[in-house]
Write an enzyme that holds these catalytic residues in place. Structure first.
Site, mmCIF file in Angstrom:
data_model
loop_
_atom_site.group_PDB
_atom_site.id
_atom_site.type_symbol
_atom_site.label_atom_id
_atom_site.label_comp_id
_atom_site.label_asym_id
_atom_site.label_seq_id
_atom_site.Cartn_x
_atom_site.Cartn_y
_atom_site.Cartn_z
ATOM 1 N N ASP A 34 0.829 -1.206 0.000
ATOM 2 C CA ASP A 34 0.000 0.000 0.000
ATOM 3 C C ASP A 34 0.861 1.253 0.000
ATOM 4 O OD1 ASP A 34 -2.643 1.376 2.134
ATOM 5 O OD2 ASP A 34 -2.356 1.430 -0.040
ATOM 6 N N LYS A 52 2.754 3.363 -5.726
ATOM 7 C CA LYS A 52 2.206 2.346 -6.632
ATOM 8 C C LYS A 52 3.247 1.827 -7.624
ATOM 9 C CE LYS A 52 -0.985 3.311 -4.046
ATOM 10 N NZ LYS A 52 -0.967 2.565 -2.766
ATOM 11 N N GLU A 97 -11.512 4.015 -1.092
ATOM 12 C CA GLU A 97 -11.923 4.343 0.282
ATOM 13 C C GLU A 97 -12.792 5.608 0.335
ATOM 14 O OE1 GLU A 97 -8.798 3.605 -0.643
ATOM 15 O OE2 GLU A 97 -7.378 5.123 -0.064
ATOM 16 N N ASP A 130 -3.255 -3.129 -2.428
ATOM 17 C CA ASP A 130 -4.319 -2.121 -2.464
ATOM 18 C C ASP A 130 -4.194 -1.307 -3.752
ATOM 19 O OD1 ASP A 130 -5.301 0.820 -0.554
ATOM 20 O OD2 ASP A 130 -6.521 -0.656 -1.602
ATOM 21 N N ASN A 131 -5.284 -0.690 -4.194
ATOM 22 C CA ASN A 131 -5.286 0.308 -5.271
ATOM 23 C C ASN A 131 -4.903 -0.204 -6.651
ATOM 24 O OD1 ASN A 131 -3.701 1.938 -2.692
ATOM 25 N ND2 ASN A 131 -5.772 2.538 -3.311
HETATM 26 O O1 LIG Z 1 -0.689 7.049 -3.258
HETATM 27 C C1 LIG Z 1 -1.240 6.282 -2.467
HETATM 28 N N1 LIG Z 1 -0.562 5.613 -1.550
HETATM 29 C C2 LIG Z 1 0.866 5.836 -1.410
HETATM 30 C C3 LIG Z 1 1.219 5.563 0.027
HETATM 31 C C4 LIG Z 1 2.311 6.088 0.562
HETATM 32 C C5 LIG Z 1 2.642 5.844 1.993
HETATM 33 O O2 LIG Z 1 3.720 4.906 2.056
HETATM 34 C C6 LIG Z 1 4.943 5.573 2.348
HETATM 35 N N2 LIG Z 1 5.916 5.063 1.380
HETATM 36 C C7 LIG Z 1 5.893 5.238 0.043
HETATM 37 N N3 LIG Z 1 6.910 4.564 -0.532
HETATM 38 C C8 LIG Z 1 7.586 3.943 0.472
HETATM 39 C C9 LIG Z 1 8.710 3.087 0.525
HETATM 40 N N4 LIG Z 1 9.415 2.686 -0.571
HETATM 41 C C10 LIG Z 1 9.258 3.256 -1.892
HETATM 42 C C11 LIG Z 1 10.116 4.508 -1.981
HETATM 43 O O3 LIG Z 1 11.453 4.191 -1.707
HETATM 44 N N5 LIG Z 1 9.108 2.601 1.723
HETATM 45 C C12 LIG Z 1 8.434 2.946 2.846
HETATM 46 N N6 LIG Z 1 7.356 3.760 2.862
HETATM 47 C C13 LIG Z 1 6.946 4.253 1.690
HETATM 48 C C14 LIG Z 1 4.632 7.061 2.227
HETATM 49 O O4 LIG Z 1 5.460 7.825 3.090
HETATM 50 C C15 LIG Z 1 3.181 7.105 2.646
HETATM 51 O O5 LIG Z 1 3.021 7.012 4.047
HETATM 52 C C16 LIG Z 1 -2.708 6.112 -2.504
HETATM 53 C C17 LIG Z 1 -3.451 7.027 -3.244
HETATM 54 C C18 LIG Z 1 -4.833 6.946 -3.312
HETATM 55 C C19 LIG Z 1 -5.570 7.920 -4.110
HETATM 56 C C20 LIG Z 1 -6.626 7.509 -4.928
HETATM 57 C C21 LIG Z 1 -7.344 8.436 -5.703
HETATM 58 C C22 LIG Z 1 -7.018 9.772 -5.638
HETATM 59 F F1 LIG Z 1 -7.707 10.677 -6.360
HETATM 60 C C23 LIG Z 1 -5.959 10.203 -4.818
HETATM 61 C C24 LIG Z 1 -5.248 9.274 -4.059
HETATM 62 C C25 LIG Z 1 -5.510 5.927 -2.612
HETATM 63 C C26 LIG Z 1 -4.770 5.012 -1.859
HETATM 64 O O6 LIG Z 1 -5.390 3.998 -1.155
HETATM 65 C C27 LIG Z 1 -3.377 5.083 -1.806
HETATM 66 O O7 LIG Z 1 -2.695 4.129 -1.080
HETATM 67 MG MG LIG Z 2 -4.009 2.480 -0.573
#
Ligand SMILES: O=C(NC/C=C/[C@H]1O[C@@H](n2cnc3c(NCCO)ncnc32)[C@H](O)[C@@H]1O)c1cc(-c2ccc(F)cc2)cc(O)c1O
Ligand SMILES: [Mg+2]
Length: 215
Positions: free
Chosen positions: A141, A144, A199, A169-170
């Site tokens: 999650d 993406k 969600e 997810d997603n």
């Molecule tokens: O983008 C979405 N999720 C991203 C999550 C990021 C979280 O995870 C953390 N994260 C990211 N990469 C890494 C990583 N590793 C990778 C980098 O090194 N290692 C560790 N942590 C990481 C971030 O710091 C955040 O805490 C999303 C969007 C929509 C959405 C739908 C429709 C819309 F219109 C708008 C938005 C709905 C959803 O359910 C979604 O999950």
């Molecule tokens: Mg999500």
């Protein structure tokens, strides 16, 4: 300066949820995000599917990629038997700090290992640092475009073995096309799409469950 969205979510938990009651933490976040301010938690509808997969797998070790505010961490941890735990990776220190407090409020800190750092940096150390042999369940999650590279990294590190379940997810919204194509076309995975909604909205989204069949 203004508070952040995660800070406002934590406030809602502290105002509305009961310490030590994980369900009240989940309910407080869902209510806040449905009626006050949308946030990217897996949410109640997809969360129920997550619950059913966790219950079906009854995992001993779970890996979560992307903790955010800890909503799905609490959903998963509340269903784990004694001795089981979820390792959750979060590379944003501000989000990690909020998630720690949400997890603490739910009373589940003994079942959660929140690791502050990037998945790409930590996955190669999982065996050595946490004594993990292989994960029973991985919940994806985070960013993406990182689902596929991190899945391949988990395979290379021997952290995905026969029977390991990946739950993503997603897969529709925002979408993870390269990941979907990989797990659906690989002879080494058995994949199933659980249709649901983004969600707190009426938009389509869903979870993809992929069982590793071994080499
Ligand atoms: O983008 C979405 N999720 C991203 C999550 C990021 C979280 O995870 C953390 N994260 C990211 N990469 C890494 C990583 N590793 C990778 C980098 O090194 N290692 C560790 N942590 C990481 C971030 O710091 C955040 O805490 C999303 C969007 C929509 C959405 C739908 C429709 C819309 F219109 C708008 C938005 C709905 C959803 O359910 C979604 O999950
Ligand atoms: Mg999500």
């Amino acid at each position: 300066t203004r508070t952040s969205r995660p800070q406002r979510i934590l406030k809602a938990v502290q105002r509305k949820a009961t310490v030590g009651d994980p369900q009240s933490v989940i309910t407080a976040i869902d209510h806040f995000c449905r009626h006050r301010e949308w946030a990217m938690n897996v949410g109640d509808e997809k969360g129920s599917i997550l619950d059913s997969v966790v219950s079906e797998v009854s995992p001993v070790t779970v890996l979560e990629l992307g903790t955010y505010c800890g909503y799905s961490t609490v959903r998963i941890a509340r269903l784990l038997p004694p001795g089981a735990c979820v390792i959750t990776l979060e590379f944003n220190p501000d989000y990690a700090a909020i998630a720690r407090q949400v997890i603490k409020w739910s009373g589940l800190e003994d079942k959660v290992q929140l690791v502050e750092g990037a998945s790409g940096d930590w996955i190669p150390w999982m065996k050595e640092h946490f004594g993990v042999q292989a994960f029973d369940l991985v919940f994806l999650d985070h960013w993406k475009e990182r689902y596929l590279p991190d899945t391949k990294l988990l395979e290379e590190c021997g952290l995905i073995q026969k029977g390991t379940v990946l739950l993503a997810d997603n897969v529709i919204c925002p979408g993870t096309p390269d990941y979907l194509e990989y797990v659906r076309n690989s002879p080494r995975y058995n994949s199933h799409y659980y249709r649901s909604h983004l969600e707190y909205t009426k938009a389509e989204d869903g979870l993809e469950k992929s069982v590793f069949l071994g080499y």
